[in-house]
Design a protein around this motif. Structure first.
Motif, PDB file in Angstrom:
ATOM      1  N   LEU A  85      74.468 -65.532  63.487  1.00 47.70           N
ATOM      2  CA  LEU A  85      73.513 -66.559  63.051  1.00 47.70           C
ATOM      3  C   LEU A  85      74.172 -67.476  62.017  1.00 47.70           C
ATOM      4  CD1 LEU A  85      70.457 -67.345  63.226  1.00 47.70           C
ATOM      5  CD2 LEU A  85      70.129 -65.925  61.203  1.00 47.70           C
ATOM      6  N   LYS A  86      74.113 -68.767  62.279  1.00 52.44           N
ATOM      7  CA  LYS A  86      74.753 -69.741  61.388  1.00 52.44           C
ATOM      8  C   LYS A  86      73.713 -70.741  60.880  1.00 52.44           C
ATOM      9  CE  LYS A  86      79.377 -69.447  63.459  1.00 52.44           C
ATOM     10  NZ  LYS A  86      79.386 -68.071  63.319  1.00 52.44           N
ATOM     11  N   TYR A  87      72.882 -70.269  59.964  1.00 51.87           N
ATOM     12  CA  TYR A  87      71.831 -71.085  59.368  1.00 51.87           C
ATOM     13  C   TYR A  87      71.841 -70.916  57.856  1.00 51.87           C
ATOM     14  CZ  TYR A  87      69.276 -72.816  63.403  1.00 51.87           C
ATOM     15  OH  TYR A  87      68.905 -73.512  64.533  1.00 51.87           O
ATOM     16  N   TRP A  88      71.329 -71.928  57.186  1.00 48.54           N
ATOM     17  CA  TRP A  88      71.106 -71.885  55.748  1.00 48.54           C
ATOM     18  C   TRP A  88      69.613 -71.754  55.497  1.00 48.54           C
ATOM     19  CZ3 TRP A  88      75.184 -71.222  52.824  1.00 48.54           C
ATOM     20  CH2 TRP A  88      76.399 -71.804  53.154  1.00 48.54           C
ATOM     21  N   ARG A  89      69.254 -71.072  54.438  1.00 46.43           N
ATOM     22  CA  ARG A  89      67.885 -71.078  53.908  1.00 46.43           C
ATOM     23  C   ARG A  89      67.963 -71.931  52.646  1.00 46.43           C
ATOM     24  NH1 ARG A  89      64.407 -68.616  50.163  1.00 46.43           N
ATOM     25  NH2 ARG A  89      62.332 -68.201  50.992  1.00 46.43           N
ATOM     26  N   VAL A  90      67.329 -73.085  52.701  1.00 52.59           N
ATOM     27  CA  VAL A  90      67.415 -74.047  51.604  1.00 52.59           C
ATOM     28  C   VAL A  90      66.050 -74.161  50.924  1.00 52.59           C
ATOM     29  CG1 VAL A  90      68.020 -76.423  50.981  1.00 52.59           C
ATOM     30  CG2 VAL A  90      69.148 -75.335  52.933  1.00 52.59           C
ATOM     31  N   VAL A  91      66.030 -73.951  49.610  1.00 46.19           N
ATOM     32  CA  VAL A  91      64.800 -74.124  48.837  1.00 46.19           C
ATOM     33  C   VAL A  91      64.906 -75.475  48.136  1.00 46.19           C
ATOM     34  CG1 VAL A  91      63.327 -73.228  46.988  1.00 46.19           C
ATOM     35  CG2 VAL A  91      64.544 -71.638  48.499  1.00 46.19           C
ATOM     36  N   LEU A  92      63.880 -76.303  48.362  1.00 42.60           N
ATOM     37  CA  LEU A  92      63.848 -77.663  47.821  1.00 42.60           C
ATOM     38  C   LEU A  92      62.665 -77.807  46.874  1.00 42.60           C
ATOM     39  CD1 LEU A  92      64.257 -79.291  51.318  1.00 42.60           C
ATOM     40  CD2 LEU A  92      66.055 -79.112  49.604  1.00 42.60           C
ATOM     41  N   LYS A  93      62.820 -78.703  45.886  1.00 44.60           N
ATOM     42  CA  LYS A  93      61.726 -78.952  44.941  1.00 44.60           C
ATOM     43  C   LYS A  93      61.464 -80.445  44.858  1.00 44.60           C
ATOM     44  CE  LYS A  93      60.010 -77.532  40.532  1.00 44.60           C
ATOM     45  NZ  LYS A  93      60.101 -76.345  39.750  1.00 44.60           N
ATOM     46  N   ASN A  94      60.186 -80.794  44.932  1.00 40.37           N
ATOM     47  CA  ASN A  94      59.779 -82.180  44.750  1.00 40.37           C
ATOM     48  C   ASN A  94      59.662 -82.408  43.243  1.00 40.37           C
ATOM     49  OD1 ASN A  94      58.191 -84.556  44.363  1.00 40.37           O
ATOM     50  ND2 ASN A  94      57.448 -84.359  46.471  1.00 40.37           N
ATOM     51  N   SER A 106      70.612 -75.449  60.514  1.00 38.31           N
ATOM     52  CA  SER A 106      71.872 -74.916  61.035  1.00 38.31           C
ATOM     53  C   SER A 106      73.014 -75.412  60.156  1.00 38.31           C
ATOM     54  CB  SER A 106      72.093 -75.337  62.483  1.00 38.31           C
ATOM     55  OG  SER A 106      72.469 -76.692  62.547  1.00 38.31           O
ATOM     56  N   LYS A 107      74.074 -74.660  60.132  1.00 39.35           N
ATOM     57  CA  LYS A 107      75.218 -75.059  59.308  1.00 39.35           C
ATOM     58  C   LYS A 107      75.838 -76.343  59.832  1.00 39.35           C
ATOM     59  CE  LYS A 107      75.929 -70.616  57.243  1.00 39.35           C
ATOM     60  NZ  LYS A 107      76.784 -69.526  56.885  1.00 39.35           N
ATOM     61  N   ASN A 108      75.721 -76.598  61.138  1.00 41.54           N
ATOM     62  CA  ASN A 108      76.207 -77.867  61.706  1.00 41.54           C
ATOM     63  C   ASN A 108      75.360 -79.031  61.205  1.00 41.54           C
ATOM     64  OD1 ASN A 108      78.216 -76.597  63.154  1.00 41.54           O
ATOM     65  ND2 ASN A 108      76.996 -76.430  65.009  1.00 41.54           N
ATOM     66  N   GLU A 109      74.038 -78.860  61.215  1.00 41.65           N
ATOM     67  CA  GLU A 109      73.129 -79.895  60.705  1.00 41.65           C
ATOM     68  C   GLU A 109      73.416 -80.189  59.239  1.00 41.65           C
ATOM     69  OE1 GLU A 109      68.672 -79.889  62.264  1.00 41.65           O
ATOM     70  OE2 GLU A 109      69.351 -77.873  61.731  1.00 41.65           O
ATOM     71  N   ALA A 110      73.670 -79.150  58.471  1.00 49.23           N
ATOM     72  CA  ALA A 110      73.872 -79.284  57.028  1.00 49.23           C
ATOM     73  C   ALA A 110      75.041 -80.202  56.700  1.00 49.23           C
ATOM     74  CB  ALA A 110      74.081 -77.911  56.397  1.00 49.23           C
ATOM     75  N   GLU A 111      76.047 -80.213  57.561  1.00 49.27           N
ATOM     76  CA  GLU A 111      77.213 -81.064  57.315  1.00 49.27           C
ATOM     77  C   GLU A 111      76.849 -82.546  57.382  1.00 49.27           C
ATOM     78  OE1 GLU A 111      80.152 -79.927  60.183  1.00 49.27           O
ATOM     79  OE2 GLU A 111      80.324 -77.895  59.373  1.00 49.27           O
ATOM     80  N   VAL A 127      67.697 -79.793  45.653  1.00 45.58           N
ATOM     81  CA  VAL A 127      68.072 -78.503  46.238  1.00 45.58           C
ATOM     82  C   VAL A 127      68.116 -77.468  45.117  1.00 45.58           C
ATOM     83  CG1 VAL A 127      69.850 -77.202  47.462  1.00 45.58           C
ATOM     84  CG2 VAL A 127      69.385 -79.581  48.108  1.00 45.58           C
ATOM     85  N   ILE A 128      67.237 -76.477  45.213  1.00 44.85           N
ATOM     86  CA  ILE A 128      67.172 -75.401  44.217  1.00 44.85           C
ATOM     87  C   ILE A 128      68.164 -74.294  44.579  1.00 44.85           C
ATOM     88  CG2 ILE A 128      65.679 -73.664  43.133  1.00 44.85           C
ATOM     89  CD1 ILE A 128      64.936 -76.567  42.460  1.00 44.85           C
ATOM     90  N   SER A 129      68.200 -73.946  45.862  1.00 47.65           N
ATOM     91  CA  SER A 129      69.155 -72.929  46.319  1.00 47.65           C
ATOM     92  C   SER A 129      69.486 -73.142  47.789  1.00 47.65           C
ATOM     93  CB  SER A 129      68.612 -71.515  46.102  1.00 47.65           C
ATOM     94  OG  SER A 129      67.526 -71.263  46.955  1.00 47.65           O
ATOM     95  N   LYS A 130      70.664 -72.711  48.157  1.00 47.21           N
ATOM     96  CA  LYS A 130      71.130 -72.794  49.550  1.00 47.21           C
ATOM     97  C   LYS A 130      71.870 -71.488  49.814  1.00 47.21           C
ATOM     98  CE  LYS A 130      74.601 -75.331  51.949  1.00 47.21           C
ATOM     99  NZ  LYS A 130      75.415 -76.526  51.985  1.00 47.21           N
ATOM    100  N   VAL A 131      71.270 -70.649  50.657  1.00 46.97           N
ATOM    101  CA  VAL A 131      71.807 -69.317  50.906  1.00 46.97           C
ATOM    102  C   VAL A 131      71.993 -69.120  52.407  1.00 46.97           C
ATOM    103  CG1 VAL A 131      71.372 -66.833  50.597  1.00 46.97           C
ATOM    104  CG2 VAL A 131      70.539 -68.451  48.899  1.00 46.97           C
TER     105      VAL A 131
END
Length: 148
Positions: A85-94, A106-111, A127-131
């Motif tokens: 699995l090649k995905y990121w879990r990204v926590v974002l804050k407004n 996906s890690k490809n999308e992230a690029e 971006v608060i966290s990217k795991v």
């Protein structure tokens, strides 16, 4: 021994050593049996997943977005994950509303992403966290698994 315990015994090993050395030796001698046990459990889970899909029971889902939404609701009892699995879990804050959002990309999308915008397309989200999602599932995701 109680019959319930006997049912759980995979192998009995007689060792000349005790303590840490004996424990390490027992693990080494049991590797094949433990691998077979793990493989059998994986086969059973995949068989049940395929059965639920074939029966159209609505008890199986797949795809990152649907699966993660159900996981976070506590609606998943068994989670099958591809080790590649090649995905990121990204926590974002407004920054304006102080709301947090979780995105799975996906890690490809992230690029190709320069930044994240809110639903109006006007506010840049922080971006608060990217795991790595596989890492997150291993460390935290199990807490979301339903045990009913």
């Amino acid at each position: 021994l109680d019959r319930r315990i006997k049912q759980k015994i995979v192998k009995v090993i007689d060792l000349p050593h005790g303590g840490t050395q004996g424990f390490a030796e027992a693990i080494e001698l049991s590797k094949k049996d433990l691998e077979d046990l793990k493989l059998a459990a994986e086969r059973k889970a995949l068989g049940q997943f395929n059965k639920e899909i074939a029966m159209n029971s609505n008890k199986a889902c797949y795809g990152i977005q649907d699966t993660m939404a159900l996981l976070e609701m506590g609606a998943i009892s068994t989670l099958i994950v591809d080790a590649s699995l090649k995905y990121w879990r990204v926590v974002l804050k407004n920054p304006e509303t102080k709301e947090n959002y979780v995105k799975y990309i996906s890690k490809n999308e992230a690029e190709n992403i320069k930044g994240f915008l809110d639903i109006t397309g006007k506010t840049r989200l922080k971006v608060i966290s990217k795991v790595d999602l596989l890492e997150w599932l291993t460390e935290v995701g199990a807490e979301y698994i339903s045990h009913c």
